[in-house]
Design a protein around this motif. Structure first.
Motif, mmCIF file in Angstrom:
data_model
loop_
_atom_site.group_PDB
_atom_site.id
_atom_site.type_symbol
_atom_site.label_atom_id
_atom_site.label_comp_id
_atom_site.label_asym_id
_atom_site.label_seq_id
_atom_site.Cartn_x
_atom_site.Cartn_y
_atom_site.Cartn_z
ATOM 1 N N ALA A 6 0.838 -1.209 0.000
ATOM 2 C CA ALA A 6 0.000 0.000 0.000
ATOM 3 C C ALA A 6 0.871 1.255 0.000
ATOM 4 O O ALA A 6 0.586 2.211 -0.722
ATOM 5 N N LEU A 7 1.933 1.258 0.796
ATOM 6 C CA LEU A 7 2.834 2.409 0.827
ATOM 7 C C LEU A 7 3.542 2.599 -0.504
ATOM 8 O O LEU A 7 3.696 3.728 -0.980
ATOM 9 N N LYS A 8 3.968 1.514 -1.108
ATOM 10 C CA LYS A 8 4.637 1.613 -2.411
ATOM 11 C C LYS A 8 3.695 2.236 -3.439
ATOM 12 O O LYS A 8 4.084 3.146 -4.182
ATOM 13 N N ALA A 9 2.457 1.782 -3.472
ATOM 14 C CA ALA A 9 1.469 2.336 -4.410
ATOM 15 C C ALA A 9 1.188 3.799 -4.086
ATOM 16 O O ALA A 9 1.095 4.641 -4.992
ATOM 17 N N GLY A 10 1.057 4.119 -2.811
ATOM 18 C CA GLY A 10 0.810 5.496 -2.400
ATOM 19 C C GLY A 10 1.958 6.418 -2.744
ATOM 20 O O GLY A 10 1.759 7.560 -3.164
ATOM 21 N N ARG A 11 3.177 5.943 -2.591
ATOM 22 C CA ARG A 11 4.360 6.757 -2.914
ATOM 23 C C ARG A 11 4.457 7.008 -4.420
ATOM 24 O O ARG A 11 4.832 8.094 -4.847
ATOM 25 N N GLN A 12 4.101 6.005 -5.222
ATOM 26 C CA GLN A 12 4.097 6.203 -6.672
ATOM 27 C C GLN A 12 3.033 7.219 -7.067
ATOM 28 O O GLN A 12 3.271 8.082 -7.916
ATOM 29 N N ALA A 13 1.873 7.142 -6.439
ATOM 30 C CA ALA A 13 0.798 8.096 -6.739
ATOM 31 C C ALA A 13 1.202 9.510 -6.306
ATOM 32 O O ALA A 13 0.976 10.475 -7.042
ATOM 33 N N ALA A 14 1.816 9.636 -5.140
ATOM 34 C CA ALA A 14 2.260 10.953 -4.660
ATOM 35 C C ALA A 14 3.315 11.525 -5.596
ATOM 36 O O ALA A 14 3.267 12.700 -5.956
ATOM 37 N N HIS A 79 6.239 19.070 -0.379
ATOM 38 C CA HIS A 79 6.180 17.617 -0.497
ATOM 39 C C HIS A 79 7.301 17.183 -1.433
ATOM 40 O O HIS A 79 7.425 17.705 -2.552
ATOM 41 N N HIS A 119 3.960 5.981 8.293
ATOM 42 C CA HIS A 119 3.471 5.445 7.022
ATOM 43 C C HIS A 119 3.238 6.579 6.025
ATOM 44 O O HIS A 119 2.116 6.804 5.558
ATOM 45 N N THR A 121 3.543 8.707 2.481
ATOM 46 C CA THR A 121 3.652 8.520 1.035
ATOM 47 C C THR A 121 4.590 9.558 0.431
ATOM 48 O O THR A 121 4.996 9.433 -0.726
#
Length: 132
Positions: A6-14, A79, A119, A121
Motif C-alpha cells: 500500500a505504501l509503495k502504491a501510495g508513494r508512486q501516486a504521490a 512535499h 506510514h 507517502t
C-alpha cells in the motif's frame, strides 16, 4: 494488501503529483572570495534538487510589522519523495521549474517545520514564504 504494498502504491501516486522542480540549499558557514572580482559570498551547497510540490495548507497568512515595515508570511507545505534530504529548519527552498505554472519559478520559501510520520507517502515539511 499489506502495508508495504500500500505504501509503495501510495508513494508512486504521490510522486506523480510532483510536477515542480525544487532546490533546497544550505549555507556551509564558510565564505568564499571570487578570485576575479574579489566579491565575498557565503558558500552554499545544494542539499536536494528534484521533483516536489508546494501547496497551501489553508488560509494561514500573517501580516506582522517589523521596524516600521509590514510584510506577509504565508504558511504552506513542501512535499518531496521519501528518502531525500535530510533537511533542516531554515533551509531555503526555491522553485526552479514549474511546467504547469511557470509564474512560480523563482519563488523562495523557508522550511520552518519538520513533519514526521511512520506510514508516509511523501516527506512533508512546513514552509513559509515571506514577501514585503
Amino acid at each position: 494488501m499489506d502495508i508495504t504494498a500500500a505504501l509503495k502504491a501510495g508513494r508512486q501516486a504521490a510522486a506523480a503529483t510532483f510536477t515542480d522542480t525544487v532546490k533546497i540549499a544550505r549555507s556551509t558557514g564558510n565564505v568564499v572570495t571570487d578570485p576575479i572580482t574579489g566579491v565575498v559570498t557565503e558558500e552554499v551547497i545544494t542539499v536536494y534538487e528534484g521533483p516536489g510540490k508546494i501547496q497551501a495548507t489553508g488560509a494561514s497568512v500573517n501580516t506582522p510589522n517589523a521596524g516600521g515595515a509590514q510584510f506577509t508570511v504565508e504558511s504552506m507545505s513542501l512535499h518531496v519523495p521519501i528518502g531525500v534530504g535530510p533537511f533542516l529548519i531554515s533551509d531555503p527552498v526555491e522553485i526552479v521549474a514549474s511546467p504547469l505554472n511557470p509564474q512560480r519559478v523563482g519563488q523562495i520559501f523557508r522550511i520552518n517545520g519538520l513533519i514526521e510520520k511512520t506510514h508516509a507517502t511523501a516527506q512533508r515539511f512546513k514552509v513559509e514564504r515571506i514577501t514585503a
